[in-house]
Design an enzyme around this catalytic site. Structure first.
Site, short mmCIF file in Angstrom:
data_model
loop_
_atom_site.label_atom_id
_atom_site.label_comp_id
_atom_site.label_asym_id
_atom_site.label_seq_id
_atom_site.Cartn_x
_atom_site.Cartn_y
_atom_site.Cartn_z
N LEU A 96 -49.54 7.77 8.86
CA LEU A 96 -51.01 7.77 8.83
C LEU A 96 -51.60 8.02 10.23
O LEU A 96 -52.82 7.90 10.42
CB LEU A 96 -51.53 6.42 8.29
N LYS B 256 -55.19 9.30 9.36
CA LYS B 256 -55.15 10.66 8.76
C LYS B 256 -54.19 10.68 7.60
O LYS B 256 -53.19 9.94 7.56
CB LYS B 256 -54.81 11.74 9.78
N ASP C 112 -49.92 14.72 16.78
CA ASP C 112 -51.06 14.47 15.88
C ASP C 112 -52.35 14.14 16.65
O ASP C 112 -53.42 14.02 16.03
CB ASP C 112 -50.76 13.29 14.94
O1 C5P Z 1 -45.22 14.56 18.92
P1 C5P Z 1 -44.66 13.26 18.48
O2 C5P Z 1 -44.18 12.43 19.65
O3 C5P Z 1 -45.55 12.49 17.58
O4 C5P Z 1 -43.37 13.59 17.60
C1 C5P Z 1 -42.37 12.65 17.29
C2 C5P Z 1 -41.11 13.40 16.93
O5 C5P Z 1 -41.30 14.14 15.73
C3 C5P Z 1 -40.71 14.45 17.97
O6 C5P Z 1 -39.84 13.90 18.95
C4 C5P Z 1 -40.01 15.50 17.15
O7 C5P Z 1 -38.68 15.11 16.92
C5 C5P Z 1 -40.73 15.43 15.82
N1 C5P Z 1 -41.78 16.46 15.65
C6 C5P Z 1 -41.39 17.77 15.43
N2 C5P Z 1 -42.37 18.72 15.24
C7 C5P Z 1 -43.68 18.41 15.24
C8 C5P Z 1 -44.07 17.07 15.43
C9 C5P Z 1 -43.11 16.12 15.63
O8 C5P Z 1 -40.20 18.09 15.42
N3 C5P Z 1 -44.59 19.36 15.02
#
Ligand code: C5P
Length: 293
Positions: free
Chosen positions: A104, A11, A141
């Site tokens: 990505l 993406k 994502d």
């Molecule tokens: O959801 P994911 O594990 O991919 O996110 C990784 C990190 O990115 C999270 O621990 C958070 O710190 C940050 N994040 C965030 N807000 C989002 C997506 C991700 O703060 N909408």
């Protein structure tokens, strides 16, 4: 033994703004996400060994850990837990082409593919809504990657709304081999600064431009809050943006929390020519926007 494979598409963010910090530690986003034809291939096999509870993984083409931290493993776990499946013998194979830690969604798209493939193998016929819910437990994502195509994405990543397909668009995706970004660190940087470029178009006007296929506004209005917040720390990323523009890109910008960059070109030939030059010292490939499934 039953086995299925699928392509898992990368993406890019045509528009990415962070609008608030939430009480759960995540951030609320306003984004237009687009899947592109650069892809990994994910295969899932259900073995015949009843009584087992084992998930095996292998990755070809990347040095990623094949342990419980891998998003494919987490995706399988999340699916099995949701359906309270207690005995399983699962083999996951991923052929990696999407650069890791690049903005990505390479790991998230593999995770989404694992969930979809398990749903087909277990013949559950679950709704997209349920699959997205299972995916959100793995990463923010994953719901977008589950749907793919062109989508408006809000909240932490859980509110995903399909927009009309934008294809055909010819793009080059590139990433310097010398830089990588931690997503968490990129969000922390945003919390600690209010000095960054604002979009030249309001988010909802941008969504309208995408919905009506207004190419000029789509390329003119691309925005990524992370690119100005992280820019000073990512000189190679900035250099790729400038080179893409110099090689004729109608727009070029970082994707996600970086450091990969994409550029939109008027024709496939123009994209190929730029890619050949960028490939000399970076990862670079030509791809197209995917249409909605
Ligand atoms: O959801 P994911 O594990 O991919 O996110 C990784 C990190 O990115 C999270 O621990 C958070 O710190 C940050 N994040 C965030 N807000 C989002 C997506 C991700 O703060 N909408």
């Amino acid at each position: 033994m039953k086995s299925l494979s699928a392509n898992a598409y990368a993406k890019i963010n045509l528009f990415l703004d962070v609008v608030a910090k939430r009480t759960d530690g995540y951030h609320d986003l306003e984004s237009v996400m687009q899947s592109v034809t650069l892809c990994d291939t994910v295969s899932v096999t259900l073995g015949d060994n009843v009584g087992k509870c084992e998930i095996r993984q292998s990755m070809e083409g990347a040095c990623l850990p094949c342990d419980e931290t891998n998003l494919c493993y987490k995706a399988a776990k999340s699916y099995l837990e949701h359906f309270a499946i207690e005995q399983f013998d699962i083999d996951i194979k991923v052929k990696k082409r999407i650069p890791a830690s690049a903005g990505l969604a390479g790991g998230s798209t593999d995770a989404a593919a694992v969930i979809r493939l398990l749903d087909a193998l277990y013949e559950k016929n679950s709704t997209d809504e349920l699959l997205c819910e299972i995916g959100l437990r793995v990463g923010s994502d994953v719901p977008f990657c589950m749907l793919g195509g062109t989508c408006e994405v809000r909240g932490r990543g859980e509110h995903v709304k399909r927009l009309p397909s934008l294809a055909p668009y010819h793009i080059v995706v590139a990433k310097s081999n010398d830089e990588s970004v931690s997503t968490k660190l990129a969000f922390d940087r945003i919390d600690n600064t209010d000095c960054y470029a604002r979009p030249c178009m309001d988010f909802y006007d941008y969504v309208k431009a995408v919905s009506s296929g207004d190419r000029q506004s789509i390329t003119h209005g691309v925005y990524n809050i992370f690119s100005s917040v992280m820019g000073d720390e990512l000189p190679a990323m900035r250099c790729l943006v400038e080179r893409m523009k110099q090689y004729g890109a109608q727009c070029a910008i970082m994707s996600g929390s970086g450091p990969s960059v994409f550029g939109v070109f008027a024709t496939r030939d123009a994209a190929n020519a730029a890619c050949e030059k960028l490939k000399r010292d970076s990862f670079a490939c030509v791809c197209e926007f995917c249409t909605n499934a």
